[in-house]
Design a protein around this motif. Structure first.
Motif, PDB file in Angstrom:
ATOM      1  N   TRP A  35       0.831  -1.207   0.000  1.00 42.21           N
ATOM      2  CA  TRP A  35       0.000   0.000   0.000  1.00 42.21           C
ATOM      3  C   TRP A  35       0.863   1.254   0.000  1.00 42.21           C
ATOM      4  N   LYS A  39       0.444   3.610  -3.239  1.00 40.31           N
ATOM      5  CA  LYS A  39      -0.672   4.522  -2.988  1.00 40.31           C
ATOM      6  C   LYS A  39      -0.669   5.728  -3.918  1.00 40.31           C
ATOM      7  N   SER A  46      -4.056   0.647  -4.236  1.00 39.34           N
ATOM      8  CA  SER A  46      -4.225   1.281  -2.928  1.00 39.34           C
ATOM      9  C   SER A  46      -5.536   0.848  -2.284  1.00 39.34           C
ATOM     10  N   SER A  49      -5.367  -2.829  -1.250  1.00 42.92           N
ATOM     11  CA  SER A  49      -4.494  -2.986  -0.081  1.00 42.92           C
ATOM     12  C   SER A  49      -5.238  -2.599   1.192  1.00 42.92           C
ATOM     13  N   LYS A  50      -6.007  -1.528   1.122  1.00 45.03           N
ATOM     14  CA  LYS A  50      -6.796  -1.109   2.281  1.00 45.03           C
ATOM     15  C   LYS A  50      -7.843  -2.160   2.631  1.00 45.03           C
ATOM     16  N   GLN A  51      -8.441  -2.765   1.607  1.00 44.38           N
ATOM     17  CA  GLN A  51      -9.434  -3.815   1.850  1.00 44.38           C
ATOM     18  C   GLN A  51      -8.807  -5.005   2.573  1.00 44.38           C
ATOM     19  N   ASN A  54      -8.072  -3.919   6.177  1.00 40.86           N
ATOM     20  CA  ASN A  54      -9.313  -3.838   6.944  1.00 40.86           C
ATOM     21  C   ASN A  54      -9.817  -5.229   7.322  1.00 40.86           C
ATOM     22  N   LEU A 150      -9.533   1.631   7.645  1.00 41.53           N
ATOM     23  CA  LEU A 150      -8.844   2.524   6.697  1.00 41.53           C
ATOM     24  C   LEU A 150      -9.821   2.853   5.576  1.00 41.53           C
ATOM     25  N   LYS A 151      -9.964   4.123   5.290  1.00 44.47           N
ATOM     26  CA  LYS A 151     -10.898   4.502   4.215  1.00 44.47           C
ATOM     27  C   LYS A 151     -10.154   5.099   3.051  1.00 44.47           C
TER      28      LYS A 151
END
Length: 151
Positions: A35, A39, A46, A49-51, A54, A150-151
C-alpha cells in the motif's frame, strides 16, 4: 505502469495475507508495504491494499473477542472441576469425577465461540483466494464482515 501489472499487484496484495501461515504478522506487514509503495501510483492497488488490511484487522478483532470469551470460561471450569483426588503416577495424570453439571451453558458458549473462530479462519482462506481472483480480473473486491478501519 501497465494496468495488468496493477491487477497482478492487487492480486498479490490479497494473497500476501496468506503469508501469516509462514511468518507471524506478515498478513499486516506485506499489505502495508504494498500500500505505501503503490498509494501514489495506482488507486486500484491502494484500494485493494486497504481492503486486505481492513479484513485482517477485523479478523484480529473478532479473534480477540472470541478467544476472550472462550479461554477464561474453559480455564475457570477446568480448574473449578479438578478434585482433590487427582493422581499423578509415572507420567500419567488421572482426574476423577470431572463434573459438567451446572456448567453446560457456559461451556457451550465457550465451545460455540471456538467453533465460530474456526469457521472464520477457514472462511478467511477462501475469501482471500476469491479476493485475489477478483483483483486479478480488475474488479474492486470488498470483504464481507470487514470493518472499514482505513478509508
Amino acid at each position: 505502469m501497465e494496468a495488468t501489472n496493477f491487477k497482478n499487484t492487487a492480486a498479490l496484495t490479497h494473497l500476501s495475507a496468506l503469508s501469516q501461515y509462514l511468518i507471524p504478522f506478515a498478513n499486516y506487514i506485506f499489505p502495508i508495504v504494498i500500500w505505501s509503495t503503490y498509494k501514489e501510483k495506482s488507486e486500484f492497488v491502494s484500494a485493494q491494499s486497504k481492503q486486505v488490511l481492513n479484513f485482517q484487522l477485523s479478523l484480529l478483532l473478532y479473534s480477540i473477542i472470541l478467544l476472550g470469551i472462550s479461554i477464561p470460561i474453559l480455564i475457570y471450569h477446568f480448574f473449578q472441576n479438578i478434585p482433590f483426588s487427582t493422581i499423578i503416577n509415572d507420567n500419567e495424570i488421572i482426574i476423577d469425577h470431572f463434573n459438567f453439571n451446572g456448567h453446560i451453558g457456559a461451556l457451550s458458549v465457550a465451545i460455540l465461540a471456538l467453533i465460530i473462530l474456526g469457521i472464520l479462519k477457514v472462511s478467511e482462506f477462501f475469501l482471500i483466494i476469491f479476493g485475489a481472483i477478483k483483483a486479478s480480473n480488475g474488479e474492486n473486491y470488498r470483504y464481507p464482515i470487514s470493518i472499514p478501519f482505513l478509508k
